[in-house]
Scaffold this motif. Structure first.
Motif, PDB file in Angstrom:
ATOM      1  N   THR A 101     -10.860  35.860  -8.520  1.00  0.00           N
ATOM      2  CA  THR A 101     -12.115  36.567  -8.267  1.00  0.00           C
ATOM      3  C   THR A 101     -12.711  37.167  -9.536  1.00  0.00           C
ATOM      4  N   PHE A 102     -11.852  37.677 -10.406  1.00  0.00           N
ATOM      5  CA  PHE A 102     -12.363  38.432 -11.552  1.00  0.00           C
ATOM      6  C   PHE A 102     -12.218  37.716 -12.890  1.00  0.00           C
ATOM      7  N   LEU A 103     -11.770  36.451 -12.900  1.00  0.00           N
ATOM      8  CA  LEU A 103     -11.687  35.742 -14.169  1.00  0.00           C
ATOM      9  C   LEU A 103     -13.028  35.710 -14.911  1.00  0.00           C
ATOM     10  N   PRO A 104     -14.158  35.444 -14.212  1.00  0.00           N
ATOM     11  CA  PRO A 104     -15.436  35.488 -14.934  1.00  0.00           C
ATOM     12  C   PRO A 104     -15.685  36.833 -15.610  1.00  0.00           C
ATOM     13  N   SER A 105     -15.325  37.913 -14.929  1.00  0.00           N
ATOM     14  CA  SER A 105     -15.521  39.249 -15.505  1.00  0.00           C
ATOM     15  C   SER A 105     -14.571  39.488 -16.675  1.00  0.00           C
ATOM     16  N   ILE A 106     -13.320  39.005 -16.550  1.00  0.00           N
ATOM     17  CA  ILE A 106     -12.346  39.170 -17.629  1.00  0.00           C
ATOM     18  C   ILE A 106     -12.809  38.438 -18.880  1.00  0.00           C
ATOM     19  N   ILE A 107     -13.328  37.225 -18.701  1.00  0.00           N
ATOM     20  CA  ILE A 107     -13.800  36.442 -19.849  1.00  0.00           C
ATOM     21  C   ILE A 107     -15.072  37.051 -20.426  1.00  0.00           C
ATOM     22  N   ARG A 108     -15.950  37.520 -19.566  1.00  0.00           N
ATOM     23  CA  ARG A 108     -17.182  38.136 -20.066  1.00  0.00           C
ATOM     24  C   ARG A 108     -16.866  39.385 -20.887  1.00  0.00           C
ATOM     25  N   GLU A 109     -15.826  40.098 -20.496  1.00  0.00           N
ATOM     26  CA  GLU A 109     -15.432  41.309 -21.215  1.00  0.00           C
ATOM     27  C   GLU A 109     -14.978  40.992 -22.643  1.00  0.00           C
ATOM     28  N   MET A 110     -14.589  39.736 -22.871  1.00  0.00           N
ATOM     29  CA  MET A 110     -14.191  39.324 -24.220  1.00  0.00           C
ATOM     30  C   MET A 110     -15.384  39.189 -25.163  1.00  0.00           C
ATOM     31  N   GLY A 111     -16.612  39.274 -24.600  1.00  0.00           N
ATOM     32  CA  GLY A 111     -17.793  39.232 -25.438  1.00  0.00           C
ATOM     33  C   GLY A 111     -18.693  38.034 -25.225  1.00  0.00           C
ATOM     34  N   TYR A 112     -18.416  37.236 -24.184  1.00  0.00           N
ATOM     35  CA  TYR A 112     -19.224  36.040 -23.917  1.00  0.00           C
ATOM     36  C   TYR A 112     -20.400  36.389 -23.010  1.00  0.00           C
ATOM     37  N   GLY A 113     -21.457  35.561 -23.071  1.00  0.00           N
ATOM     38  CA  GLY A 113     -22.630  35.774 -22.244  1.00  0.00           C
ATOM     39  C   GLY A 113     -22.442  35.270 -20.823  1.00  0.00           C
ATOM     40  N   THR A 114     -23.458  35.493 -19.969  1.00  0.00           N
ATOM     41  CA  THR A 114     -23.380  35.114 -18.553  1.00  0.00           C
ATOM     42  C   THR A 114     -23.126  33.625 -18.369  1.00  0.00           C
ATOM     43  N   TYR A 115     -23.914  32.785 -19.041  1.00  0.00           N
ATOM     44  CA  TYR A 115     -23.765  31.346 -18.857  1.00  0.00           C
ATOM     45  C   TYR A 115     -22.478  30.830 -19.507  1.00  0.00           C
ATOM     46  N   GLU A 116     -22.129  31.352 -20.678  1.00  0.00           N
ATOM     47  CA  GLU A 116     -20.877  30.953 -21.336  1.00  0.00           C
ATOM     48  C   GLU A 116     -19.681  31.295 -20.449  1.00  0.00           C
ATOM     49  N   THR A 117     -19.739  32.457 -19.836  1.00  0.00           N
ATOM     50  CA  THR A 117     -18.641  32.900 -18.968  1.00  0.00           C
ATOM     51  C   THR A 117     -18.381  31.895 -17.856  1.00  0.00           C
ATOM     52  N   GLN A 118     -19.455  31.372 -17.252  1.00  0.00           N
ATOM     53  CA  GLN A 118     -19.299  30.461 -16.124  1.00  0.00           C
ATOM     54  C   GLN A 118     -18.561  29.187 -16.533  1.00  0.00           C
ATOM     55  N   TYR A 119     -18.956  28.574 -17.646  1.00  0.00           N
ATOM     56  CA  TYR A 119     -18.320  27.311 -17.983  1.00  0.00           C
ATOM     57  C   TYR A 119     -16.973  27.477 -18.695  1.00  0.00           C
ATOM     58  N   LEU A 120     -16.710  28.638 -19.283  1.00  0.00           N
ATOM     59  CA  LEU A 120     -15.412  28.864 -19.916  1.00  0.00           C
ATOM     60  C   LEU A 120     -14.295  29.058 -18.899  1.00  0.00           C
ATOM     61  N   THR A 121     -14.651  29.375 -17.643  1.00  0.00           N
ATOM     62  CA  THR A 121     -13.616  29.486 -16.607  1.00  0.00           C
ATOM     63  C   THR A 121     -13.080  28.119 -16.203  1.00  0.00           C
ATOM     64  N   VAL A 122     -13.866  27.085 -16.410  1.00  0.00           N
ATOM     65  CA  VAL A 122     -13.526  25.752 -15.898  1.00  0.00           C
ATOM     66  C   VAL A 122     -12.199  25.223 -16.447  1.00  0.00           C
ATOM     67  N   PRO A 123     -11.978  25.161 -17.776  1.00  0.00           N
ATOM     68  CA  PRO A 123     -10.709  24.619 -18.263  1.00  0.00           C
ATOM     69  C   PRO A 123      -9.493  25.442 -17.844  1.00  0.00           C
ATOM     70  N   VAL A 124      -9.685  26.741 -17.660  1.00  0.00           N
ATOM     71  CA  VAL A 124      -8.570  27.593 -17.234  1.00  0.00           C
ATOM     72  C   VAL A 124      -8.119  27.206 -15.831  1.00  0.00           C
ATOM     73  N   TYR A 125      -9.072  27.064 -14.926  1.00  0.00           N
ATOM     74  CA  TYR A 125      -8.747  26.684 -13.551  1.00  0.00           C
ATOM     75  C   TYR A 125      -8.116  25.283 -13.501  1.00  0.00           C
ATOM     76  N   ILE A 126      -8.668  24.353 -14.239  1.00  0.00           N
ATOM     77  CA  ILE A 126      -8.154  22.980 -14.226  1.00  0.00           C
ATOM     78  C   ILE A 126      -6.719  22.938 -14.733  1.00  0.00           C
ATOM     79  N   PHE A 127      -6.439  23.676 -15.809  1.00  0.00           N
ATOM     80  CA  PHE A 127      -5.082  23.708 -16.361  1.00  0.00           C
ATOM     81  C   PHE A 127      -4.096  24.289 -15.356  1.00  0.00           C
TER      82      PHE A 127
END
Length: 486
Positions: free
Chosen positions: A297-323
């Motif tokens: 639920t909160f992976l997008p928020s965790i990644i965004r907290e690292m300093g990424y923007g809204t759109y970057e956050t969405q696609y950066l979650t993808v490889p994590v889930y796939i792995f």
């Protein structure tokens, strides 16, 4: 010519089909199955059933977890929700989810899988669409409560359905497909949200509202596929030829030989409610689900907290889930191959321990992003292997249905916790709590291993005449010939 069924072979199955076994005076007709024919049958079952099962669970988890995607897209601000109110909305879903799981699991056979799962899918799909029109926090609370009541019946139902089709040593891989869907839903949800959010302002509607509307329509299409594609009786499935139906009947005979009656029995429910395996399994599931629901639920928020923007956050979650999903499939394959559950569960959790430690340390952003990959291994492998471990060690059907429902009820209470511990950036409380949960899980897994091993040794001593048989329950998984999986 007739022959008795080899007891070891019979007890490699953890489910009983609806069809009565051809028993004559305690002797079964020859049920030898050619390995090549059975392999071909399994591939056909996988091709026709698994995609539908995966899709419906994908849509279920997508509709549940997309609240994490819309959170970073401005939903709380639009409905004037505070961080605390939004966390409550995440948690309140599980209030109805956990209380509905066991009743839905017990009702599966009476209502039939097709009617139950299609009906639930239609209702939660409509609720998801309506979520796109809410105007305040009260509306969000209402749709989350209804969504929880409907989705509570799906996972226990799908899991029980798999036990009606596959043997014990075939189950971890198929259960892994369900949990892979949680990972795929995260990846797909991130990509879909990334695309849909670009519709912000179309027809005067905010992007996050389009996320709910379009994903809800997708779920209705999946519900139709469940109705037309999922047979109530796998042994007589529309896609099987006559020979394959015979093989399914023979597999049913092997399961029915020693697993007991399929008739509804309150006694079987009582046995499950008193079984320590269920509560140990529930404790493990609770700890592992804190990771699953917090992370997914909160992976997008965790990644965004690292300093990424809204759109970057969405696609950066993808490889994590796939792995995470890919690693679970690998662990599940090995678990089935060696018929071992706990050792792989413990090993997978070590990845998560390292990952959460890194998230809590003051390390470069790249290292913290890498840590999310390590966390994903435990997040998806843990709950799935633990559930399989319970599946294969409980029989017959209604005892297992109660056990699965109760285990999921206990485990999914973690969703309430997850919504409260991930409140605000930088999510130190959430990550620290998750680290503690996974460490506690390791200890409970060891305790459950010890208990199951001691139960197996007791049955061996009784079978060898070393001790008097004072057991109150002697059927199903407590039968002397039932071999537990560690």
């Amino acid at each position: 010519m007739t022959s008795t069924v080899d007891e070891k072979t019979a007890f490699q199955d953890g489910a009983v089909n609806d069809n009565p076994s051809p028993v004559e005076n305690g002797v079964l007709q020859n049920v030898h199955i050619d390995a090549k024919e059975e392999g071909k049958l399994l591939r056909k079952l996988d091709i026709f059933l698994v995609p539908i099962i995966m899709l419906v669970y994908l849509s279920c988890f997508l509709d549940r977890s997309n609240i994490g995607n819309v959170k970073v897209a401005g939903m709380p601000e639009d409905i004037h929700a505070t961080n605390q109110q939004f966390s409550t909305a995440v948690s309140i879903f599980y209030a109805t989810y956990v209380v509905s799981e066991t009743p839905w699991a017990i009702l599966l056979k009476k209502l039939t899988p097709r009617i139950l799962m299609t009906g639930l899918a239609i209702v939660w799909s409509l609720v998801t669409i309506f979520s796109g029109f809410i105007q305040n926090i009260a509306g969000l609370y209402v749709v989350r409560l209804i969504l929880g009541a409907c989705e509570g019946g799906l996972f226990p139902g799908l899991n029980l359905y798999l036990t009606m089709v596959y043997r014990r040593e075939e189950q971890a891989r198929r259960v892994s497909y369900l949990f892979v869907c949680t990972a795929i839903s995260g990846a797909f949800g991130g990509l879909l949200a990334y695309a849909i959010l670009h519709m912000d302002g179309v027809a005067g509607v905010a992007g996050w509202r389009w996320v709910y509307i379009i994903e809800g329509i997708f779920s209705i299409i999946i519900a139709a596929m469940v109705w037309f594609g999922l047979p109530n009786n796998p042994s007589k499935a529309y896609f099987l030829n006559e020979r394959e139906k015979e093989l399914m009947e023979q597999r049913s005979v092997q399961r029915a030989a020693y697993m007991g009656s399929e008739e509804f029995s309150w006694e079987e429910i009582k046995i499950a409610l008193k079984d320590p395996k269920v509560y140990l399994s529930g404790a493990v599931q609770f700890c592992q689900d804190i990771l699953l629901y917090g992370f997914s639920t909160f992976l997008p928020s965790i990644i965004r907290e690292m300093g990424y923007g809204t759109y970057e956050t969405q696609y950066l979650t993808v490889p994590v889930y796939i792995f995470g999903g890919a690693m679970f499939v690998a662990f599940a394959f090995l678990s089935d191959k060696f018929t071992l559950r706990a050792p792989f569960l413990i090993f997978a959790n070590f990845f998560g321990i390292i990952g959460y430690i890194l998230l809590l340390c003051d390390v470069p952003v790249g290292v913290r992003f890498f840590a999310t990959f390590l966390c994903a291994v435990a997040v998806y492998t843990g709950p799935g292997l633990n559930l399989t471990w319970l599946n294969v060690n409980v029989a017959p059907h209604y005892r297992r249905a109660t056990a699965i429902g109760l285990q999921q009820t206990i485990g999914n209470c973690a969703g309430i916790v997850a919504g409260q511990i991930y409140r605000s950036s930088p999510y130190v409380l959430g990550n620290a709590f998750s680290l503690g949960a996974i460490c506690v899980s390791q200890l409970v897994i060891l305790a459950k291993m010890w208990y199951i091993r001691s139960c197996g040794k007791l049955k061996e001593r009784v079978a060898n005449g070393e001790v008097e048989d004072t057991r109150k329950v002697k059927t199903g998984d407590w039968a002397l010939d039932f071999k537990y999986h560690l």
